[in-house]
Design a protein around this motif. Structure first.
Motif, PDB file in Angstrom:
ATOM      1  N   TYR A 131       0.845  -1.261  -0.062  1.00  0.00           N
ATOM      2  CA  TYR A 131      -0.094  -0.070   0.109  1.00  0.00           C
ATOM      3  C   TYR A 131       0.714   1.410   0.062  1.00  0.00           C
ATOM      4  CZ  TYR A 131      -4.343  -2.370   0.671  1.00  0.00           C
ATOM      5  OH  TYR A 131      -5.255  -3.510   0.558  1.00  0.00           O
ATOM      6  N   TYR A 132       0.584   2.126  -0.793  1.00  0.00           N
ATOM      7  CA  TYR A 132       1.419   3.355  -0.971  1.00  0.00           C
ATOM      8  C   TYR A 132       0.390   4.519  -0.552  1.00  0.00           C
ATOM      9  CZ  TYR A 132       4.242   1.043  -4.073  1.00  0.00           C
ATOM     10  OH  TYR A 132       5.573   0.203  -4.722  1.00  0.00           O
ATOM     11  N   ARG A 133       0.984   5.457   0.265  1.00  0.00           N
ATOM     12  CA  ARG A 133       0.570   6.716   0.831  1.00  0.00           C
ATOM     13  C   ARG A 133       1.154   7.766   0.163  1.00  0.00           C
ATOM     14  NH1 ARG A 133       2.089   8.915   5.292  1.00  0.00           N
ATOM     15  NH2 ARG A 133       3.096   6.992   6.154  1.00  0.00           N
ATOM     16  N   ILE A 134       0.267   8.778  -0.164  1.00  0.00           N
ATOM     17  CA  ILE A 134       0.810  10.167  -0.473  1.00  0.00           C
ATOM     18  C   ILE A 134       1.270  10.997   0.658  1.00  0.00           C
ATOM     19  CG2 ILE A 134      -1.348  11.448  -0.375  1.00  0.00           C
ATOM     20  CD1 ILE A 134      -0.761  12.780  -2.818  1.00  0.00           C
ATOM     21  N   THR A 135       2.385  11.725   0.419  1.00  0.00           N
ATOM     22  CA  THR A 135       3.023  12.418   1.401  1.00  0.00           C
ATOM     23  C   THR A 135       2.455  13.942   1.619  1.00  0.00           C
ATOM     24  OG1 THR A 135       4.835  13.284   0.134  1.00  0.00           O
ATOM     25  CG2 THR A 135       5.116  11.109   1.306  1.00  0.00           C
ATOM     26  N   ASP A 136       2.717  14.803   2.521  1.00  0.00           N
ATOM     27  CA  ASP A 136       2.459  16.152   2.514  1.00  0.00           C
ATOM     28  C   ASP A 136       3.074  16.808   1.430  1.00  0.00           C
ATOM     29  OD1 ASP A 136       1.026  15.623   4.759  1.00  0.00           O
ATOM     30  OD2 ASP A 136       2.374  16.554   6.124  1.00  0.00           O
ATOM     31  N   GLU A 137       4.371  16.499   1.257  1.00  0.00           N
ATOM     32  CA  GLU A 137       5.006  16.937   0.047  1.00  0.00           C
ATOM     33  C   GLU A 137       3.821  16.592  -1.282  1.00  0.00           C
ATOM     34  OE1 GLU A 137       9.536  17.027  -1.284  1.00  0.00           O
ATOM     35  OE2 GLU A 137       9.197  15.792   0.537  1.00  0.00           O
ATOM     36  N   GLY A 138       3.733  15.584  -1.538  1.00  0.00           N
ATOM     37  CA  GLY A 138       2.846  14.858  -2.444  1.00  0.00           C
ATOM     38  C   GLY A 138       1.837  15.443  -2.685  1.00  0.00           C
ATOM     39  N   VAL A 139       0.839  15.783  -1.756  1.00  0.00           N
ATOM     40  CA  VAL A 139      -0.295  16.529  -1.656  1.00  0.00           C
ATOM     41  C   VAL A 139      -0.013  17.946  -2.338  1.00  0.00           C
ATOM     42  CG1 VAL A 139      -2.222  17.871  -0.396  1.00  0.00           C
ATOM     43  CG2 VAL A 139      -1.350  15.404   0.013  1.00  0.00           C
TER      44      VAL A 139
END
Lengths: 103, 103
Positions: A69-77
């Motif tokens: 499972y992959y999660r988006i980071t704050d940087e990604g957002v």
DNA sequence: GGACCATATATCGGGGTCCGATATATGGTC
DNA sequence: GACCATATATCGGACCCCGATATATGGTCC
């Protein structure tokens, strides 16, 4: 940012997903227009992880096979939000000109 | 449609332009964000011409050097308009989700 | 006069990205 | 048994971007 990476990040905004889940979500969100190829996905995920825009959230084992499972980071957002603004502005460049033509 | 081809077509919406003029116009229209490289431009123009989205309008000779003006076709206008809609929708996929997150 | 930049077209090669094909594996449907 | 959905992973071909390079002129700055 390429279209593929954009839709991968967009797919992860709600919750962490595994590879195949990202492909399905991207298809849903774009009303079937975006069909991520598996060859595109895993390469893009590696690049996104290296850039720190996504991280591996956790891994499960289902039917003896791993599921990552992959999660988006704050940087990604932040990155995908900025890209959305750019897309919006790019769209406007054309729509405004065509609107004037019609008038 | 790639971003480069999109901005080339957008640059031609008002009037026919020659290669270098397209580069400048694309930069203006995007507030300096888009900088088309010459190597990108001529390859993309060839592909667009082959696809029938642009045609050579006319050629001038300035200071002994040729200057080729490209014109967008009706097909090209349709294509860039449809692409603008797609960009708009792609932007919405992200902005809507982020708006809900904030609420 | 020389350096540099804007204007202007054109090509080449390296690099990055997409994506179909392929491999592998399981469970459900027909 | 065949096929499809689910699921991960890799490889190679194709496509595209783009910096570098070549060529040429005119203007600005020192």
């Amino acid at each position: 940012m390429t279209e593929a990476t954009y839709f991968i990040l967009a797919a992860l905004l709600q919750e962490p997903l595994h590879g195949y889940g990202i492909i399905k979500r991207a298809g849903e969100q774009s009303a079937g227009r975006v069909k991520l190829a598996v060859g595109t996905l895993y390469g893009a995920l590696d690049r996104l992880a290296e850039a720190g825009l996504v991280v591996i959230d956790h891994e499960e084992v289902v039917d003896g096979r791993p599921r990552r499972y992959y999660r988006i980071t704050d940087e990604g957002v932040t990155a995908v939000r900025e890209e959305a603004v750019r897309l919006q502005q790019a769209a406007r460049v054309v729509t405004v000109q065509i609107a004037v033509m019609g008038a």
